[in-house]
Design an enzyme around this catalytic site. Structure first.
Site, PDB file in Angstrom:
ATOM      1  N   SER A 132     -24.020 -23.699  13.899  1.00  0.00           N
ATOM      2  CA  SER A 132     -23.339 -24.455  12.839  1.00  0.00           C
ATOM      3  C   SER A 132     -23.266 -23.559  11.603  1.00  0.00           C
ATOM      4  O   SER A 132     -24.035 -22.593  11.480  1.00  0.00           O
ATOM      5  CB  SER A 132     -24.156 -25.708  12.519  1.00  0.00           C
ATOM      6  OG  SER A 132     -23.703 -26.322  11.327  1.00  0.00           O
ATOM      7  N   TYR A 145     -32.169 -29.968  11.372  1.00  0.00           N
ATOM      8  CA  TYR A 145     -30.894 -29.458  11.890  1.00  0.00           C
ATOM      9  C   TYR A 145     -30.673 -28.027  11.389  1.00  0.00           C
ATOM     10  O   TYR A 145     -30.375 -27.113  12.164  1.00  0.00           O
ATOM     11  CB  TYR A 145     -29.768 -30.375  11.422  1.00  0.00           C
ATOM     12  CG  TYR A 145     -28.413 -30.073  12.030  1.00  0.00           C
ATOM     13  CD1 TYR A 145     -28.048 -30.619  13.254  1.00  0.00           C
ATOM     14  CD2 TYR A 145     -27.499 -29.254  11.371  1.00  0.00           C
ATOM     15  CE1 TYR A 145     -26.801 -30.346  13.807  1.00  0.00           C
ATOM     16  CE2 TYR A 145     -26.252 -28.985  11.920  1.00  0.00           C
ATOM     17  CZ  TYR A 145     -25.904 -29.536  13.136  1.00  0.00           C
ATOM     18  OH  TYR A 145     -24.670 -29.265  13.677  1.00  0.00           O
TER      19      TYR A 145
HETATM   20  N1  LIG Z   1     -19.170 -32.015  14.414  1.00  0.00           N
HETATM   21  C1  LIG Z   1     -19.537 -31.142  13.497  1.00  0.00           C
HETATM   22  O1  LIG Z   1     -19.196 -31.273  12.303  1.00  0.00           O
HETATM   23  C2  LIG Z   1     -20.370 -29.947  13.885  1.00  0.00           C
HETATM   24  C3  LIG Z   1     -20.468 -28.897  12.960  1.00  0.00           C
HETATM   25  C4  LIG Z   1     -21.225 -27.789  13.292  1.00  0.00           C
HETATM   26  C5  LIG Z   1     -21.869 -27.724  14.510  1.00  0.00           C
HETATM   27  N2  LIG Z   1     -21.762 -28.745  15.392  1.00  0.00           N
HETATM   28  C6  LIG Z   1     -22.479 -28.623  16.650  1.00  0.00           C
HETATM   29  O2  LIG Z   1     -21.570 -28.694  17.703  1.00  0.00           O
HETATM   30  C7  LIG Z   1     -22.219 -29.172  18.872  1.00  0.00           C
HETATM   31  C8  LIG Z   1     -21.405 -30.289  19.468  1.00  0.00           C
HETATM   32  O3  LIG Z   1     -21.354 -31.341  18.518  1.00  0.00           O
HETATM   33  P1  LIG Z   1     -20.150 -32.390  18.430  1.00  0.00           P
HETATM   34  O4  LIG Z   1     -19.788 -32.477  17.012  1.00  0.00           O
HETATM   35  O5  LIG Z   1     -19.130 -32.078  19.431  1.00  0.00           O
HETATM   36  O6  LIG Z   1     -20.962 -33.721  18.792  1.00  0.00           O
HETATM   37  P2  LIG Z   1     -20.673 -34.899  19.829  1.00  0.00           P
HETATM   38  O7  LIG Z   1     -19.247 -35.278  19.797  1.00  0.00           O
HETATM   39  O8  LIG Z   1     -21.705 -35.924  19.546  1.00  0.00           O
HETATM   40  O9  LIG Z   1     -20.976 -34.205  21.233  1.00  0.00           O
HETATM   41  C9  LIG Z   1     -22.269 -33.810  21.584  1.00  0.00           C
HETATM   42  C10 LIG Z   1     -22.466 -34.130  23.053  1.00  0.00           C
HETATM   43  O10 LIG Z   1     -23.781 -33.648  23.424  1.00  0.00           O
HETATM   44  C11 LIG Z   1     -24.394 -34.685  24.187  1.00  0.00           C
HETATM   45  N3  LIG Z   1     -25.840 -34.586  24.153  1.00  0.00           N
HETATM   46  C12 LIG Z   1     -26.693 -34.972  23.165  1.00  0.00           C
HETATM   47  N4  LIG Z   1     -27.950 -34.768  23.526  1.00  0.00           N
HETATM   48  C13 LIG Z   1     -27.904 -34.243  24.782  1.00  0.00           C
HETATM   49  C14 LIG Z   1     -28.898 -33.847  25.704  1.00  0.00           C
HETATM   50  N5  LIG Z   1     -30.204 -33.961  25.424  1.00  0.00           N
HETATM   51  N6  LIG Z   1     -28.516 -33.352  26.899  1.00  0.00           N
HETATM   52  C15 LIG Z   1     -27.195 -33.272  27.213  1.00  0.00           C
HETATM   53  N7  LIG Z   1     -26.209 -33.633  26.380  1.00  0.00           N
HETATM   54  C16 LIG Z   1     -26.575 -34.134  25.180  1.00  0.00           C
HETATM   55  C17 LIG Z   1     -23.906 -35.955  23.531  1.00  0.00           C
HETATM   56  O11 LIG Z   1     -24.133 -37.055  24.376  1.00  0.00           O
HETATM   57  P3  LIG Z   1     -24.307 -38.517  23.701  1.00  0.00           P
HETATM   58  O12 LIG Z   1     -23.036 -38.800  22.982  1.00  0.00           O
HETATM   59  O13 LIG Z   1     -24.579 -39.404  24.870  1.00  0.00           O
HETATM   60  O14 LIG Z   1     -25.474 -38.381  22.768  1.00  0.00           O
HETATM   61  C18 LIG Z   1     -22.431 -35.635  23.328  1.00  0.00           C
HETATM   62  O15 LIG Z   1     -21.686 -35.913  24.489  1.00  0.00           O
HETATM   63  C19 LIG Z   1     -23.613 -29.586  18.427  1.00  0.00           C
HETATM   64  O16 LIG Z   1     -24.535 -28.565  18.767  1.00  0.00           O
HETATM   65  C20 LIG Z   1     -23.478 -29.712  16.936  1.00  0.00           C
HETATM   66  O17 LIG Z   1     -24.715 -29.487  16.274  1.00  0.00           O
HETATM   67  C21 LIG Z   1     -21.021 -29.867  15.111  1.00  0.00           C
END
Ligand SMILES: NC(=O)c1ccc[n+]([C@@H]2O[C@H](COP(=O)([O-])OP(=O)(O)OC[C@H]3O[C@@H](n4cnc5c(N)ncnc54)[C@H](OP(=O)(O)O)[C@@H]3O)[C@@H](O)[C@H]2O)c1
Length: 284
Positions: A132, A145
């Site tokens: 991130s 985080y």
């Molecule tokens: N969105 C942002 O603004 C942002 C910015 C910077 C970095 N990121 C990073 O990008 C990555 C993806 O995030 P996203 O924004 O796409 O979030 P998201 O839409 O919530 O997707 C994350 C996915 O990971 C799954 N997950 C959570 N815990 C897990 C586990 N223990 N084992 C397997 N799968 C698991 C979630 O399942 P559930 O929904 O069932 O929990 C969800 O399907 C993360 O590492 C996040 O920190 C996001």
């Protein structure tokens, strides 16, 4: 056919990456806690779902070994699954820390432990770890985080240095805010906090007004093709990262200002301890 495993591939950034890889003819295993309902409609390329919890090292190892064994190769390991936590340092409990470390850091470690030896043996492969912008700058109000994302950046860049001589590539994805369900689901299964309860509101942008996961996925594939070590987007994230490198003290000052603004925005005054006890000294 090239193969990929995308953890957290059922939603948000992982989903967009899985779809983008599949669109390029890569056979993709979507590894997540829940199966996406519309997987069959994701387009050309072979797609399968595998239920995996990235906090379970043995389950991740079994999945990676199975996919590499069945397909005869593993080209991309995308360690992307993650959770968001939000709140002041005073609100963060041991449970917030433990869960964030388990998913955001150990989840990546488990993926690397499973995939890297296979890639070294085959003499090629690309490990993509999602960190991130919070892994590059001192992002406040989400300490666990920020700490895990900094760890993922360090892990990725150090592994990249070691992996090069084996023909294995490593990169780390450091997005700013991206429009995904993560922003509406801070502190999952964890004690509620004032800031975490309204992450999207704290950012000040509703759905559709932030960078899209599909745009980020395109940036990531472009960055991978160019052999980038750190892939950061959108442009505002790259500017913040650059400023933090040029002026680390200024980055802390900016974080301090943001922290105060968000805190005041939550309830018209700065957050103190939740029990209403005395504030810590300013120097703490
Ligand atoms: N969105 C942002 O603004 C942002 C910015 C910077 C970095 N990121 C990073 O990008 C990555 C993806 O995030 P996203 O924004 O796409 O979030 P998201 O839409 O919530 O997707 C994350 C996915 O990971 C799954 N997950 C959570 N815990 C897990 C586990 N223990 N084992 C397997 N799968 C698991 C979630 O399942 P559930 O929904 O069932 O929990 C969800 O399907 C993360 O590492 C996040 O920190 C996001």
């Amino acid at each position: 056919m090239r193969t990929a495993i995308v953890t957290g591939g059922a939603s948000g950034i992982g989903r967009a990456l899985a779809r983008a890889l599949a669109a390029r003819g890569v056979a993709v295993t979507v590894a997540d806690l829940n199966e996406p309902a519309d997987l069959a409609g994701w387009g050309k390329g072979e797609l399968e779902y595998a239920r995996v919890d990235v906090t379970d090292a043995e389950a991740v190892a079994a999945l990676v070994a199975r996919v590499a064994g069945e397909r005869g190769r593993l080209d991309f390991m995308v360690n992307n699954a993650g959770i968001a936590v939000g709140g002041t340092a005073l609100e963060m409990t041991r449970a917030h820390w433990d869960r964030t470390i388990d998913v955001n850091l150990r989840g990546v470690v488990h993926g690397v432990l499973a995939a890297y030896p296979i890639m070294v043996r085959q003499g090629h492969g690309h490990i993509v770890n999602t960190a991130s912008l919070a892994g590059l700058v001192p992002a406040p109000l989400m300490l666990p985080y920020t700490a895990t994302k900094h760890a993922v950046v360090g892990l990725s860049l150090a592994l990249r240095a070691e992996a090069a001589e084996h023909g294995v590539r490593v990169c780390v994805v450091c997005p700013g805010f991206v429009d995904t369900p993560l922003l509406d689901n801070a502190n999952p299964g964890l004690p509620a906090t004032r800031v975490g309860a309204a992450a999207r509101q704290a950012i000040g942008h509703g759905p559709g007004r932030l960078y899209s996961a599909d745009a980020l996925a395109a940036d990531v594939l472009r960055g991978m093709a160019r052999g980038k070590a750190v892939i950061s987007a959108p442009a505002s994230a790259r500017i913040a990262w650059r400023l933090a490198r040029l002026w680390p003290g200024g980055a802390v000052r900016a974080a301090q200002l943001a922290s105060r603004l968000v805190n005041r925005g939550q309830d018209g005054r700065e957050n103190g301890p939740r029990d209403g006890g005395p504030r810590p000294p300013r120097s703490a």
